[in-house]
Design a protein around this motif. Structure first.
Motif, PDB file in Angstrom:
ATOM      1  N   ASP A 147     -22.258  -5.230  -8.152  1.00 24.13           N
ATOM      2  CA  ASP A 147     -21.065  -5.239  -7.308  1.00 24.13           C
ATOM      3  C   ASP A 147     -21.347  -4.459  -6.021  1.00 24.13           C
ATOM      4  O   ASP A 147     -22.052  -3.443  -6.030  1.00 24.13           O
ATOM      5  N   ASN A 219      -8.058 -17.138  -3.475  1.00 20.96           N
ATOM      6  CA  ASN A 219      -8.566 -16.002  -4.272  1.00 20.96           C
ATOM      7  C   ASN A 219      -9.545 -15.158  -3.471  1.00 20.96           C
ATOM      8  O   ASN A 219      -9.464 -13.932  -3.456  1.00 20.96           O
ATOM      9  N   THR A 223      -9.172 -11.220  -2.330  1.00 18.93           N
ATOM     10  CA  THR A 223     -10.194 -10.228  -2.720  1.00 18.93           C
ATOM     11  C   THR A 223     -10.788  -9.554  -1.483  1.00 18.93           C
ATOM     12  O   THR A 223     -10.977  -8.338  -1.451  1.00 18.93           O
ATOM     13  N   ASP A 226      -8.437  -6.978  -0.025  1.00 19.10           N
ATOM     14  CA  ASP A 226      -8.429  -5.755  -0.850  1.00 19.10           C
ATOM     15  C   ASP A 226      -9.700  -4.936  -0.629  1.00 19.10           C
ATOM     16  O   ASP A 226      -9.653  -3.714  -0.497  1.00 19.10           O
ATOM     17  N   ASP A 227     -10.845  -5.643  -0.626  1.00 15.35           N
ATOM     18  CA  ASP A 227     -12.135  -4.951  -0.459  1.00 15.35           C
ATOM     19  C   ASP A 227     -12.198  -4.202   0.874  1.00 15.35           C
ATOM     20  O   ASP A 227     -12.633  -3.050   0.933  1.00 15.35           O
TER      21      ASP A 227
END
Length: 529
Positions: A147, A219, A223, A226-227
């Motif tokens: 990640d 999606n 994401t 948010d990141d």
């Protein structure tokens, strides 16, 4: 263009990493974007004849690893970029450490799946000791890996860096859709199923724009928002001054093999990276905009062209201009030398240059005048801090396997040792030659190069030594030193410069010797400064 403008347009940097992180591939792609080459060699597949531009030694092509630093130069957006591509393999770390004395900044390449590896830690610690500005490039995003936030944490913890992402991946591995460029505020998308095509770039004024969902899907858009909010909250904003002082390290994500994220790295690099910096000599600090030439030899390479047996000394210009056919002082030898064909590099392609500026790397044809660490000036007695030879950890007797070729063998050994590939010790007791290396793979390289470049064959015998230490006596005439030489006679040797070296056969023997002969100093590098 004025002298100062020439300095301002230069960027000299090294690329460092653990083996297989994609360093040589990144070098290729930087050249590709710089327009210096038309197509890149498939580095990872050694069966393909198109090998990497920067891997020009035959053994590198066979093994698929870089074993020598290569120098490449190209122009991009009117900036002159000098890249030093270094070996990643730990057995060749000495070459990399020496190269770090000649760069103004570095790019560290990290594999997304493997994260920070041991060799990267060692090399980055050297950069941090010298406050060299660092940019981190996290590579191979098209593969499944760790990640992004985990990787950033690992870089901070293991390398001791303070990072700030300047780009961020959208997805990873199979879900990899592209990269959001925080520095330029735009998105680069993969186009095409093969994920091989060079991306298209879409500029976004605001990430709240509904256009984002249309481009990357709901999606992925949620994401990404948010990141990026997390990035804003956790990491410091980019500050060029902190980067140049070595206290803040920007991070880019990409895939060098797929040309992805490389242009963004290059564009940002030439905006923020340092121009040639001042360098400390033993006598004083030398500024890059001084008009008198100074430079130092950080690498010697024998047989750039095996047909001509030539040796090239790589000189980093620190100040002034280096002009063809102008006499310069070789400080160590105290004599003036002229160079009729100084070279600029493009891997193994060389071209003669009339004038070079601070930051440039010049190759000088050498008949044996130079050794690593030598300084050139216009007359000033100046010595750049010595580039050390490290204490070897592997030792073998070297034997001549073909008595008819002994002349070629000794010439080959002599030249390869001058490169700093390994070190040659001659035992005082019986005159036998011992080769010491930092890594065991070096023996194979020496054997291969002796046979293929000099037509000489050698064989090795094990020589059980724990460590080589250079000997410095407080007073060579005192009884303690004389007793040390008499008792330890069979463990003493001379290095190529005629310095005495103690070859300790064990850790215990080394400690006992230090206790018994306190006035005899033992050093683990050949430079005592």
């Amino acid at each position: 263009m004025t002298f100062k403008e020439e300095i301002q347009r230069r960027r000299t940097f090294g690329i460092i990493s653990h083996p297989d992180a994609g360093k040589t591939t990144l070098t290729e792609k930087l050249l590709l974007f710089g327009g210096a080459i038309q197509e890149a060699g498939a580095v990872k597949n050694n069966k393909i004849k198109k090998t990497a531009t920067s891997d020009f030694m035959e053994i590198e092509r066979q093994r698929g690893i870089s074993v020598a630093t290569s120098v490449l130069a190209f122009i991009y957006r009117d900036k002159k970029i000098n890249i030093l591509d270094t070996p990643g393999h730990k057995d060749f770390a000495e070459d990399t450490f020496r190269t770090l004395t000649a760069v103004d900044s570095v790019i560290v390449v990290i594999d997304v799946a493997k994260g920070v590896e041991e060799q990267t830690e060692k090399l980055v610690s050297v950069c941090r000791m010298r406050n060299i500005p660092i940019i981190v490039f996290i590579n191979k995003l098209d593969r499944e890996g760790k990640d992004a936030f985990d990787l950033l944490d690992e870089v901070e913890q293991k390398l001791g860096l303070r990072v700030t992402p300047l780009s961020f991946p959208i997805g990873m591995g199979y879900d990899f859709k592209g990269i959001y460029n925080i520095y330029e505020k735009n998105i680069n998308l993969f186009s095409g199923e093969s994920k091989k095509n060079i991306e298209e770039t879409i500029a976004f004024d605001s990430l709240e724009s509904s256009e984002l969902e249309n481009v990357i899907g709901e999606n992925a858009a949620a994401t990404l928002r948010d990141d990026l909010e997390l990035v804003d909250g956790v990491y410091p904003p980019f500050d060029q001054k902190a980067y140049l002082e070595g206290t803040l390290q920007p991070v880019f994500f990409g895939s060098a093999l797929n040309n992805f994220g490389v242009r963004e790295l290059l564009d940002c690099f030439i905006d923020i990276a340092p121009t040639p910096k001042a360098k400390m000599a033993e006598e004083r600090m030398v500024e890059s905009d001084e008009t008198a030439l100074t430079g130092f030899v950080f690498k010697i390479h024998a047989n750039m062209d095996p047909k001509h047996r030539d040796r090239l000394a790589f000189v980093k210009i620190v100040s002034g201009t280096f002009e063809r056919n102008k006499p310069y002082l070789h400080v160590r030898q105290g004599k003036k030398l002229k160079f009729s064909s100084p070279n600029a590099f493009f891997a193994e392609k060389k071209e003669i240059v009339d004038i070079s500026y601070p930051g440039d790397i010049v190759g000088l044809h050498d008949t044996g005048n130079f050794k690593i660490g030598d300084t050139l000036t216009e007359g000033e007695q100046l010595n750049y801090k010595g580039i050390p030879s490290f204490s070897p950890e592997h030792f073998r007797y070297i034997n001549n396997a073909d008595p008819m070729k002994s002349k070629q063998l000794y010439k080959g050994i002599d030249q390869l040792m001058d490169e700093g590939v390994a070190q040659l010790f001659t035992l005082e007791l019986n005159g036998r030659k011992v080769i010491g290396t930092v890594g065991a793979l070096q023996f194979e390289v020496i054997q291969y190069r002796l046979e293929h470049e000099y037509g000489a064959k050698c064989s090795y015998e094990n020589f059980p030594v724990f460590k080589a230490c250079w000997v410095e006596a407080e007073d060579p005439k005192n009884d303690e030193f004389k007793e040390f030489k008499r008792i330890k006679q069979k463990f003493l040797a001379q290095d190529k410069q005629g310095q005495t070296v103690f070859l300790a056969d064990s850790q215990f023997s080394l400690q006992m010797t230090q206790q018994k002969y306190p006035s005899v100093k033992l050093h683990f590098t050949s430079e005592f400064n």
